[in-house]
Design a protein around this motif. Structure first.
Motif, PDB file in Angstrom:
ATOM      1  N   VAL A 604     -55.413 -10.917 -25.414  1.00  0.00           N
ATOM      2  CA  VAL A 604     -55.422 -11.044 -23.955  1.00  0.00           C
ATOM      3  C   VAL A 604     -54.057 -11.546 -23.519  1.00  0.00           C
ATOM      4  CG1 VAL A 604     -56.344 -13.397 -24.008  1.00  0.00           C
ATOM      5  CG2 VAL A 604     -56.624 -12.012 -21.951  1.00  0.00           C
ATOM      6  N   ILE A 605     -53.543 -11.011 -22.434  1.00  0.00           N
ATOM      7  CA  ILE A 605     -52.237 -11.417 -21.925  1.00  0.00           C
ATOM      8  C   ILE A 605     -52.362 -12.778 -21.255  1.00  0.00           C
ATOM      9  CG2 ILE A 605     -50.396 -10.879 -20.278  1.00  0.00           C
ATOM     10  CD1 ILE A 605     -50.923  -7.934 -20.774  1.00  0.00           C
ATOM     11  N   THR A 606     -51.581 -13.739 -21.742  1.00  0.00           N
ATOM     12  CA  THR A 606     -51.652 -15.110 -21.224  1.00  0.00           C
ATOM     13  C   THR A 606     -50.435 -15.506 -20.406  1.00  0.00           C
ATOM     14  OG1 THR A 606     -50.665 -15.961 -23.268  1.00  0.00           O
ATOM     15  CG2 THR A 606     -53.076 -15.858 -23.169  1.00  0.00           C
ATOM     16  N   GLY A 607     -49.393 -14.669 -20.417  1.00  0.00           N
ATOM     17  CA  GLY A 607     -48.204 -15.005 -19.650  1.00  0.00           C
ATOM     18  C   GLY A 607     -47.297 -13.804 -19.517  1.00  0.00           C
ATOM     19  N   VAL A 608     -46.412 -13.860 -18.533  1.00  0.00           N
ATOM     20  CA  VAL A 608     -45.434 -12.792 -18.345  1.00  0.00           C
ATOM     21  C   VAL A 608     -44.066 -13.418 -18.155  1.00  0.00           C
ATOM     22  CG1 VAL A 608     -47.062 -11.145 -17.339  1.00  0.00           C
ATOM     23  CG2 VAL A 608     -45.864 -12.745 -15.848  1.00  0.00           C
ATOM     24  N   GLY A 609     -43.032 -12.696 -18.583  1.00  0.00           N
ATOM     25  CA  GLY A 609     -41.669 -13.166 -18.420  1.00  0.00           C
ATOM     26  C   GLY A 609     -40.728 -11.988 -18.385  1.00  0.00           C
ATOM     27  N   GLU A 610     -39.470 -12.253 -18.175  1.00  0.00           N
ATOM     28  CA  GLU A 610     -38.496 -11.185 -18.044  1.00  0.00           C
ATOM     29  C   GLU A 610     -38.374 -10.352 -19.318  1.00  0.00           C
ATOM     30  OE1 GLU A 610     -34.829 -12.858 -16.831  1.00  0.00           O
ATOM     31  OE2 GLU A 610     -35.475 -13.259 -14.772  1.00  0.00           O
ATOM     32  N   HIS A 611     -38.637 -10.957 -20.473  1.00  0.00           N
ATOM     33  CA  HIS A 611     -38.421 -10.273 -21.737  1.00  0.00           C
ATOM     34  C   HIS A 611     -39.690  -9.686 -22.344  1.00  0.00           C
ATOM     35  CE1 HIS A 611     -34.365 -11.755 -21.594  1.00  0.00           C
ATOM     36  NE2 HIS A 611     -34.797 -13.001 -21.511  1.00  0.00           N
ATOM     37  N   GLY A 612     -40.828  -9.864 -21.682  1.00  0.00           N
ATOM     38  CA  GLY A 612     -42.054  -9.311 -22.219  1.00  0.00           C
ATOM     39  C   GLY A 612     -43.269 -10.074 -21.745  1.00  0.00           C
ATOM     40  N   VAL A 613     -44.380  -9.901 -22.461  1.00  0.00           N
ATOM     41  CA  VAL A 613     -45.622 -10.588 -22.104  1.00  0.00           C
ATOM     42  C   VAL A 613     -46.070 -11.442 -23.279  1.00  0.00           C
ATOM     43  CG1 VAL A 613     -46.341  -8.798 -20.491  1.00  0.00           C
ATOM     44  CG2 VAL A 613     -47.087  -8.656 -22.879  1.00  0.00           C
ATOM     45  N   PHE A 614     -46.712 -12.543 -22.966  1.00  0.00           N
ATOM     46  CA  PHE A 614     -47.290 -13.401 -24.000  1.00  0.00           C
ATOM     47  C   PHE A 614     -48.739 -12.990 -24.214  1.00  0.00           C
ATOM     48  CE2 PHE A 614     -43.739 -15.735 -22.329  1.00  0.00           C
ATOM     49  CZ  PHE A 614     -43.179 -16.331 -23.449  1.00  0.00           C
ATOM     50  N   VAL A 615     -49.138 -12.925 -25.477  1.00  0.00           N
ATOM     51  CA  VAL A 615     -50.476 -12.450 -25.819  1.00  0.00           C
ATOM     52  C   VAL A 615     -51.109 -13.412 -26.814  1.00  0.00           C
ATOM     53  CG1 VAL A 615     -51.845 -10.508 -26.667  1.00  0.00           C
ATOM     54  CG2 VAL A 615     -49.651 -10.076 -25.539  1.00  0.00           C
ATOM     55  N   ALA A 616     -52.400 -13.707 -26.623  1.00  0.00           N
ATOM     56  CA  ALA A 616     -53.164 -14.525 -27.568  1.00  0.00           C
ATOM     57  C   ALA A 616     -54.190 -13.648 -28.265  1.00  0.00           C
ATOM     58  CB  ALA A 616     -53.857 -15.673 -26.850  1.00  0.00           C
ATOM     59  N   GLU A 617     -54.211 -13.715 -29.598  1.00  0.00           N
ATOM     60  CA  GLU A 617     -55.199 -12.967 -30.381  1.00  0.00           C
ATOM     61  C   GLU A 617     -56.588 -13.531 -30.095  1.00  0.00           C
ATOM     62  OE1 GLU A 617     -57.894 -11.897 -33.322  1.00  0.00           O
ATOM     63  OE2 GLU A 617     -56.917 -13.846 -33.594  1.00  0.00           O
ATOM     64  N   LYS A 618     -57.564 -12.665 -29.982  1.00  0.00           N
ATOM     65  CA  LYS A 618     -58.879 -13.037 -29.466  1.00  0.00           C
ATOM     66  C   LYS A 618     -59.595 -14.084 -30.304  1.00  0.00           C
ATOM     67  CE  LYS A 618     -63.294 -10.991 -28.037  1.00  0.00           C
ATOM     68  NZ  LYS A 618     -64.076  -9.724 -27.938  1.00  0.00           N
ATOM     69  N   GLU A 619     -59.600 -13.939 -31.625  1.00  0.00           N
ATOM     70  CA  GLU A 619     -60.394 -14.821 -32.474  1.00  0.00           C
ATOM     71  C   GLU A 619     -59.684 -16.141 -32.769  1.00  0.00           C
ATOM     72  OE1 GLU A 619     -63.501 -14.304 -33.256  1.00  0.00           O
ATOM     73  OE2 GLU A 619     -63.473 -12.383 -32.185  1.00  0.00           O
ATOM     74  N   SER A 620     -58.432 -16.057 -33.196  1.00  0.00           N
ATOM     75  CA  SER A 620     -57.708 -17.263 -33.619  1.00  0.00           C
ATOM     76  C   SER A 620     -57.006 -17.970 -32.470  1.00  0.00           C
ATOM     77  CB  SER A 620     -56.670 -16.900 -34.687  1.00  0.00           C
ATOM     78  OG  SER A 620     -55.634 -16.113 -34.117  1.00  0.00           O
ATOM     79  N   ARG A 621     -56.858 -17.269 -31.333  1.00  0.00           N
ATOM     80  CA  ARG A 621     -56.095 -17.766 -30.175  1.00  0.00           C
ATOM     81  C   ARG A 621     -54.603 -17.907 -30.501  1.00  0.00           C
ATOM     82  NH1 ARG A 621     -60.828 -16.973 -28.662  1.00  0.00           N
ATOM     83  NH2 ARG A 621     -61.858 -18.170 -27.021  1.00  0.00           N
ATOM     84  N   ALA A 622     -54.160 -17.291 -31.593  1.00  0.00           N
ATOM     85  CA  ALA A 622     -52.747 -17.351 -31.966  1.00  0.00           C
ATOM     86  C   ALA A 622     -51.929 -16.588 -30.936  1.00  0.00           C
ATOM     87  CB  ALA A 622     -52.541 -16.768 -33.361  1.00  0.00           C
ATOM     88  N   GLU A 623     -50.929 -17.264 -30.371  1.00  0.00           N
ATOM     89  CA  GLU A 623     -50.182 -16.699 -29.257  1.00  0.00           C
ATOM     90  C   GLU A 623     -48.755 -16.363 -29.668  1.00  0.00           C
ATOM     91  OE1 GLU A 623     -50.084 -17.779 -24.582  1.00  0.00           O
ATOM     92  OE2 GLU A 623     -49.085 -19.233 -25.876  1.00  0.00           O
ATOM     93  N   GLY A 624     -48.238 -15.270 -29.133  1.00  0.00           N
ATOM     94  CA  GLY A 624     -46.857 -14.878 -29.358  1.00  0.00           C
ATOM     95  C   GLY A 624     -46.418 -13.944 -28.250  1.00  0.00           C
ATOM     96  N   MET A 625     -45.188 -13.447 -28.367  1.00  0.00           N
ATOM     97  CA  MET A 625     -44.662 -12.560 -27.335  1.00  0.00           C
ATOM     98  C   MET A 625     -44.649 -11.115 -27.807  1.00  0.00           C
ATOM     99  SD  MET A 625     -40.955 -12.463 -25.381  1.00  0.00           S
ATOM    100  CE  MET A 625     -41.432 -13.334 -23.888  1.00  0.00           C
ATOM    101  N   ALA A 626     -44.997 -10.219 -26.883  1.00  0.00           N
ATOM    102  CA  ALA A 626     -44.791  -8.782 -27.071  1.00  0.00           C
ATOM    103  C   ALA A 626     -43.564  -8.418 -26.249  1.00  0.00           C
ATOM    104  CB  ALA A 626     -46.006  -7.996 -26.607  1.00  0.00           C
ATOM    105  N   HIS A 627     -42.462  -8.122 -26.934  1.00  0.00           N
ATOM    106  CA  HIS A 627     -41.205  -7.832 -26.246  1.00  0.00           C
ATOM    107  C   HIS A 627     -41.361  -6.607 -25.351  1.00  0.00           C
ATOM    108  CE1 HIS A 627     -36.940  -6.633 -25.753  1.00  0.00           C
ATOM    109  NE2 HIS A 627     -36.745  -7.947 -25.776  1.00  0.00           N
ATOM    110  N   VAL A 628     -40.581  -6.590 -24.286  1.00  0.00           N
ATOM    111  CA  VAL A 628     -40.680  -5.505 -23.314  1.00  0.00           C
ATOM    112  C   VAL A 628     -40.501  -4.144 -23.979  1.00  0.00           C
ATOM    113  CG1 VAL A 628     -38.224  -5.657 -22.726  1.00  0.00           C
ATOM    114  CG2 VAL A 628     -39.836  -4.725 -21.056  1.00  0.00           C
ATOM    115  N   SER A 629     -39.751  -4.091 -25.064  1.00  0.00           N
ATOM    116  CA  SER A 629     -39.509  -2.820 -25.753  1.00  0.00           C
ATOM    117  C   SER A 629     -40.755  -2.272 -26.424  1.00  0.00           C
ATOM    118  CB  SER A 629     -38.391  -2.979 -26.788  1.00  0.00           C
ATOM    119  OG  SER A 629     -38.772  -3.927 -27.782  1.00  0.00           O
ATOM    120  N   THR A 630     -41.777  -3.110 -26.614  1.00  0.00           N
ATOM    121  CA  THR A 630     -43.012  -2.660 -27.275  1.00  0.00           C
ATOM    122  C   THR A 630     -44.076  -2.228 -26.272  1.00  0.00           C
ATOM    123  OG1 THR A 630     -44.201  -4.796 -27.340  1.00  0.00           O
ATOM    124  CG2 THR A 630     -42.533  -4.402 -29.048  1.00  0.00           C
ATOM    125  N   LEU A 631     -43.781  -2.306 -24.989  1.00  0.00           N
ATOM    126  CA  LEU A 631     -44.813  -2.057 -23.981  1.00  0.00           C
ATOM    127  C   LEU A 631     -45.102  -0.577 -23.769  1.00  0.00           C
ATOM    128  CD1 LEU A 631     -43.955  -4.742 -21.264  1.00  0.00           C
ATOM    129  CD2 LEU A 631     -45.418  -4.938 -23.271  1.00  0.00           C
TER     130      LEU A 631
END
Length: 680
Positions: A604-631
């Motif tokens: 689930v997307i938890t944040g947005v920024g100039e360089h991409g979106v922040f995403v948390a994995e559903k089960e573990s809640r592990a959060e990281g960034m998906a760079h804009v180039s991967t969108l």
């Protein structure tokens, strides 16, 4: 770890969250200052070494280039000087003086560079590397090890900062080393001083109950009493007693370990407890506030053993109204040790162990809960991430702990005890004043101030952008009922977690104070912490003050003043304890993902920024960034107004709360960062 007395309601704004706070949209607070104007305050520094300085009279944050920090580090108190506007219209500043360091001790990894031993700090916001001369080394300090290093005086930005090794923590990357590093980074030391251990062992050797205790205390040993705690709990500092009184009424006792009977002012034990202020909970261990001889033994309300307690006992009518109250010292004997799960089995009819008592306690607790909600208590339900570790401390499973009714029930009764104790002290002080008695009104309250209107305005803007609102009231008029309506509206929606987190971040921080301003999120005019003296020093202070009122023996002015100071210190240490817990969770989440690079997950997307979106994995809640180039195969731009990334050609949007399919591209344990790619 558990939320026994409102912890989930007391939200701590310990750090800005990327998901909705947009500095550029902050309301103007005044005219632009003249170049050269100076201000004093706390500086924030990013991992890139860019500083930001905020002041209530400034129209916007001052941005400070790395070359103008002049030795300032993140969190330092500084004097800054306005330097004017940059060509892009950003208000600039420079540090004129470092007034006080936020910290002078740093945890990191030791590295050999050009013949020097260098500390690379773990904290990404510490942009410097600390050089350690021969005089600052220890025999154990070598490359690849983690260490706690003290920074020497550093006043020349053109000279490298120098330091000395305080303690070597072990080889970097090992589970034990990383947990020790987490504790050291936040100022916690697991081992107790020998003098403290000796005092605790001497007290434990004398036994829990003396002959005098039976004569001086109310006896609850023959009344049904039990504890309900997490499966892995080792200290039991609260118990419930229950007995029916007829006509639908009952007596409910909340019995709290009488820690202050053993830990007395002026002792090494008390000084150490005051210094620690709180127990600390990492993913795999507890660092107790008190030595185990007390916390897990003498003070713990273990089953089938007589224990001393400080009790709040209530006569409760069938409709849930409290008709009588009694506070005092007692002797109890727990008949059973429930876990939350085993108590739930009794509630669900799968077990007969004290089922009738539990059912009535739960029925009354639900009435108390409904009454709080009607009075404006906010119904936050936060997820708690838990880990299953192997013998080497490696995470083999990450999951969100199920929230059971028995957890809510225990919390309801602890909340009642805390509220009633605070109200009793307030009434007592009022009665003393009315009768002409001199009284010192010092008490340790747990306060949660009303939200700052600027933050509520920011929250309203954010909510409007994603299709929700707090109503048409102005920010100053928002109540807990408005927040509850919002939380009910988003419950079960994809954006529920994001909205709840944004709402939490808008709240004030709950702290300890001798000045009472009430508790906004609980909807209480008077509230304190009475129910966990094994793990919180403020509860010990409350016990002492309550006892002094019950016996009409006022505490000395010196002791009362020291409690006011201790309340501030306890609030500060609580913030660090929460941060340590959060850091240990983040480390284990990233470690859990190390072997899963290339795998796909739901997120689930938890944040947005100039360089991409922040995403948390559903089960573990592990959060990281998906760079804009991967969108996707498009040029994506940040839409600040609607908190989304939008494809210029396709119009495709990635918004806060959106469910996405993600692939793990990289996991960096040292920086505790995950890189996601959007699959769909």
């Amino acid at each position: 770890m558990n939320n026994r007395d409102g912890r989930q309601h007391e939200q701590r704004r310990n750090h800005q969250h990327h998901q909705y706070r947009d500095r550029s949209s902050a309301p103007s607070r005044g005219p632009a200052p003249a170049a050269g104007t100076e201000y004093e305050g706390v500086i924030a520094v990013t991992r890139k070494g860019v500083g930001y300085f905020s002041h209530e009279t400034l129209p916007e944050d001052l941005e400070i280039d790395p070359g103008k920090l002049n030795c300032a580090l993140n969190g330092d108190t500084v004097i800054v000087k306005v330097a004017g506007y940059s060509p892009r219209g950003r208000l600039q500043g420079e540090v004129a003086k470092v007034v006080a360091r936020a910290t002078t001790q740093f945890v990191g990894t030791l590295v050999e560079e050009n013949g020097f031993l260098i500390l690379h700090p773990d904290n990404q916001r510490v942009y410097i590397h600390i050089r350690i001369p021969e005089s600052g080394r220890t025999p154990e300090a070598k490359e690849g090890y983690k260490a706690l290093v003290a920074l020497d005086a550093w006043t020349d930005p053109l000279s490298p900062p120098m330091g000395r090794v305080i303690r070597v923590l072990g080889p970097a990357g090992l589970h034990e080393t990383e947990m020790q590093a987490t504790l050291a980074a936040h100022g916690f030391v697991p081992a107790f001083p020998p003098a403290v251990e000796r005092e605790a062992e001497a007290i434990a050797a004398r036994g829990a109950v003396s002959a005098a205790d039976y004569a001086e205390r109310r006896d609850f040993r023959d009344i049904l009493t039990f504890t309900i705690d997490p499966t892995d709990a080792k200290d039991f500092d609260d118990a419930l007693s229950f007995q029916a009184l007829g006509d639908g009424a009952c007596e409910v006792g909340i019995h709290i370990a009488d820690v202050t009977n053993y830990v007395r002012p002026g002792t090494a034990l008390d000084a150490e407890a005051r210094h620690r202020a709180t127990s600390v909970y990492l993913v795999d261990r507890t660092i107790p506030m008190l030595p185990e001889a007390l916390s897990n033994n003498l003070c713990s309300l273990v089953p089938h053993e007589e224990r001393l307690a400080f009790s709040a006992v209530f006569t409760v009518a069938h409709d849930g109204q409290v008709t009588e109250r009694w506070f005092g010292k007692s002797v109890i004997r727990s008949a059973h040790r429930f876990t939350y799960e085993s108590a739930q089995e009794s509630l669900d009819g799968k077990s007969d162990v004290h089922r009738e008592a539990l059912a009535e306690l739960d029925r009354l607790a639900q009435i108390l809960r409904q009454e709080r909600t009607a009075n404006g208590a906010i119904s936050f339900e936060t997820d708690e991430v838990r880990f299953e570790l192997d013998a080497d401390g490696k995470p083999i499973r990450v999951y969100v702990k199920e929230r059971l009714e028995t957890m809510r029930m225990i919390e309801d009764w602890m909340l009642l005890a805390n509220k009633e104790v605070a109200e009793f002290i307030s009434r007592k002080a009022h009665e003393d004043r009315a009768s002409g008695k001199a009284t010192d009104e010092t008490f340790i309250y747990r306060i949660h101030d009303e939200p700052d209107t600027d933050r509520i305005e920011d929250l309203k803007i954010f909510l409007h952008a994603i299709g929700h609102d707090l109503g048409h009231k102005d920010a100053a008029s928002i109540t807990g009922r408005d927040v509850n309506r919002l939380l009910a509206e988003v419950r079960g929606t994809p954006e529920e977690a994001v909205v709840q987190m944004a709402t939490l971040r808008s709240m004030a921080k709950a702290v300890y104070s001798h000045k009472n301003v009430g508790h906004f999120s609980l909807g209480f005019k008077h509230y304190t912490h009475f129910t966990s003296p094994i793990r919180r020093y403020p509860d010990m202070m409350v016990h002492r003050i309550l006892e002094s009122h019950l016996h009409g023996e006022p505490l000395s002015a010196h002791e009362l003043e020291s409690y006011r100071t201790a309340a501030i210190h306890s609030s500060e240490r609580e913030v660090e304890a929460v941060a340590a817990e959060r850091d240990s969770v983040k480390y284990k989440q990233v470690e859990f993902m190390l072997g899963k690079i290339g795998q796909e997950f739901d997120g689930v997307i938890t944040g947005v920024g100039e360089h991409g979106v922040f995403v948390a994995e559903k089960e573990s809640r592990a959060e990281g960034m998906a760079h804009v180039s991967t969108l996707g195969n498009d040029y994506f731009e940040l839409d600040r107004k609607h908190y989304s990334m939008v494809g210029r050609s396709s119009g495709k949007k990635f918004r806060l709360g959106d469910a996405v399919r993600i692939k793990l591209l990289a996991a960096d344990l040292e920086s505790r960062q995950l890189d996601w790619g959007i699959v769909s």
